[in-house]
Design a protein around this motif. Structure first.
Motif, PDB file in Angstrom:
ATOM      1  N   LYS A   1       1.181   2.817  -7.032  1.00  0.00           N
ATOM      2  CA  LYS A   1       0.845   1.990  -8.197  1.00  0.00           C
ATOM      3  C   LYS A   1      -0.100   2.703  -9.160  1.00  0.00           C
ATOM      4  O   LYS A   1       0.116   2.672 -10.363  1.00  0.00           O
TER       5      LYS A   1
ATOM      6  N   PHE B   1      -7.506  -4.550   4.637  1.00  0.00           N
ATOM      7  CA  PHE B   1      -6.092  -4.951   4.579  1.00  0.00           C
ATOM      8  C   PHE B   1      -5.199  -3.900   5.227  1.00  0.00           C
ATOM      9  O   PHE B   1      -4.249  -4.214   5.946  1.00  0.00           O
TER      10      PHE B   1
ATOM     11  N   ARG C   1     -14.598  -7.332  -4.814  1.00  0.00           N
ATOM     12  CA  ARG C   1     -13.583  -6.446  -4.217  1.00  0.00           C
ATOM     13  C   ARG C   1     -14.156  -5.743  -2.980  1.00  0.00           C
ATOM     14  O   ARG C   1     -13.500  -5.666  -1.942  1.00  0.00           O
TER      15      ARG C   1
ATOM     16  N   ARG D   1      -1.977  -5.040  -9.803  1.00  0.00           N
ATOM     17  CA  ARG D   1      -1.980  -6.268  -8.993  1.00  0.00           C
ATOM     18  C   ARG D   1      -2.531  -7.472  -9.749  1.00  0.00           C
ATOM     19  O   ARG D   1      -3.468  -7.370 -10.531  1.00  0.00           O
TER      20      ARG D   1
ATOM     21  N   THR E   1      -1.399 -12.283  -4.379  1.00  0.00           N
ATOM     22  CA  THR E   1      -1.966 -13.377  -3.577  1.00  0.00           C
ATOM     23  C   THR E   1      -0.846 -14.130  -2.855  1.00  0.00           C
ATOM     24  O   THR E   1      -0.969 -14.466  -1.672  1.00  0.00           O
TER      25      THR E   1
ATOM     26  N   GLN F   1      -1.733 -13.286   0.862  1.00  0.00           N
ATOM     27  CA  GLN F   1      -2.332 -14.461   1.503  1.00  0.00           C
ATOM     28  C   GLN F   1      -1.235 -15.467   1.884  1.00  0.00           C
ATOM     29  O   GLN F   1      -1.298 -16.059   2.966  1.00  0.00           O
TER      30      GLN F   1
ATOM     31  N   GLU G   1       0.866  -1.182   0.000  1.00  0.00           N
ATOM     32  CA  GLU G   1       0.000   0.000   0.000  1.00  0.00           C
ATOM     33  C   GLU G   1       0.906   1.236   0.000  1.00  0.00           C
ATOM     34  O   GLU G   1       1.997   1.214   0.559  1.00  0.00           O
TER      35      GLU G   1
HETATM   36  P1  TMP Z   1      -5.356  -1.981  -3.916  1.00  0.00           P
HETATM   37  O1  TMP Z   1      -6.080  -1.132  -2.946  1.00  0.00           O
HETATM   38  O2  TMP Z   1      -3.896  -1.772  -3.971  1.00  0.00           O
HETATM   39  O3  TMP Z   1      -6.010  -1.992  -5.245  1.00  0.00           O
HETATM   40  O4  TMP Z   1      -5.521  -3.510  -3.401  1.00  0.00           O
HETATM   41  C1  TMP Z   1      -6.548  -3.914  -2.651  1.00  0.00           C
HETATM   42  C2  TMP Z   1      -6.088  -4.790  -1.533  1.00  0.00           C
HETATM   43  O5  TMP Z   1      -6.274  -6.152  -1.875  1.00  0.00           O
HETATM   44  C3  TMP Z   1      -4.645  -4.634  -1.113  1.00  0.00           C
HETATM   45  O6  TMP Z   1      -4.622  -4.368   0.272  1.00  0.00           O
HETATM   46  C4  TMP Z   1      -4.029  -5.980  -1.356  1.00  0.00           C
HETATM   47  C5  TMP Z   1      -5.200  -6.918  -1.389  1.00  0.00           C
HETATM   48  N1  TMP Z   1      -4.992  -8.068  -2.273  1.00  0.00           N
HETATM   49  C6  TMP Z   1      -4.733  -9.304  -1.723  1.00  0.00           C
HETATM   50  O7  TMP Z   1      -4.673  -9.434  -0.508  1.00  0.00           O
HETATM   51  N2  TMP Z   1      -4.538 -10.354  -2.557  1.00  0.00           N
HETATM   52  C7  TMP Z   1      -4.614 -10.263  -3.928  1.00  0.00           C
HETATM   53  O8  TMP Z   1      -4.433 -11.232  -4.650  1.00  0.00           O
HETATM   54  C8  TMP Z   1      -4.901  -8.953  -4.481  1.00  0.00           C
HETATM   55  C9  TMP Z   1      -4.993  -8.796  -5.968  1.00  0.00           C
HETATM   56  C10 TMP Z   1      -5.078  -7.884  -3.624  1.00  0.00           C
END
Ligand code: TMP
Length: 212
Positions: free
Chosen positions: A16, A154, A50, A96, A101, A105, A12
């Motif tokens: 990006k 997250f 999402r 991403r 993942t 994860q 974060e």
């Molecule tokens: P973003 O806000 O950077 O778009 O990402 C959303 C959140 O989702 C970020 O905290 C990371 C999480 N994420 C995972 O935990 N696993 C994944 O496979 C993806 C694509 C995102």
């Protein structure tokens, strides 16, 4: 000839989204059609998944539920957006993908890597990004950058979680030639000049198969 699949990865607060715009612009300037997208998300249904993943709610989400939701969103995104675009010869620039993942994860939550690999082969059937830009920022710096805004599910994790995420990313980046590591702690101008030069080299290595 199929288009190229480019992903942007990082924790974060590494920038990006800002840098995705630059990547898209540079590829378009080289004459290719570009589809810019993100994960989790990228289709109306996947964007709903999402929201399920990011919203903060009272009921804690089981790690396996989280993993399956991420791959459910990815399956939808691949079927509806990524594969059709690549087949038409367009380039896909995705904020991403599955490296996240493995990092979040796998590294962050400590889930079994083999299970992630199984879901990856089920959903992707061999499809992998052609080039991955990993934007690296020390966790403390990234946390400072996101400190002023509300945190999603997250972003509420502890520092140790993000240290594990970063360590997984760095380990994957060191083990696979499709990665380019960008030191994103530098000024935006320096970060962007490094990204421009990575992309210029990559574009030079591509056969002239422009679909535009
Ligand atoms: P973003 O806000 O950077 O778009 O990402 C959303 C959140 O989702 C970020 O905290 C990371 C999480 N994420 C995972 O935990 N696993 C994944 O496979 C993806 C694509 C995102």
């Amino acid at each position: 000839m199929r288009g190229r699949f480019i992903t942007l990865e990082g924790g974060e607060g590494v920038g990006k989204s800002t840098n995705r715009a630059l990547v898209v612009e540079q590829i378009e300037q080289a004459g290719y059609r570009v589809v810019a997208t993100r994960e989790p998300g990228g289709t109306p249904l996947a964007e709903q998944i999402r929201a399920l993943l990011l919203d903060v709610r009272e009921e804690p989400m089981a790690p396996q539920a989280e993993l399956l939701l991420i791959f459910a969103a990815r399956a939808q995104h691949l079927e509806r957006v990524i594969r059709p675009a690549l087949e038409q010869g367009h380039w896909v620039v995705c904020d991403r993908f599955t490296d996240a993942t493995y990092a979040y994860q796998g590294g962050g939550r400590g889930m079994d890597i083999a299970t992630i690999g199984l879901l990856e082969s089920l959903v992707q059937d061999g499809l992998q990004p052609d080039l991955t830009l990993y934007l690296d920022v020390p966790v403390a710096v990234a946390q400072q950058r996101i400190s002023g805004r509300p945190h999603d599910r997250f972003e509420r994790e502890q520092t140790a979680f993000f240290e594990r995420v970063r360590a997984s990313y760095l380990q994957r980046a060191g083990a696979d030639a499709r990665f380019r590591v960008v030191d994103a702690e530098q000024s935006l101008a320096l970060v962007q000049s490094r990204i421009r030069s990575i992309l210029a080299d990559y574009l030079k290595s591509c056969p002239d198969d422009r679909s535009a």
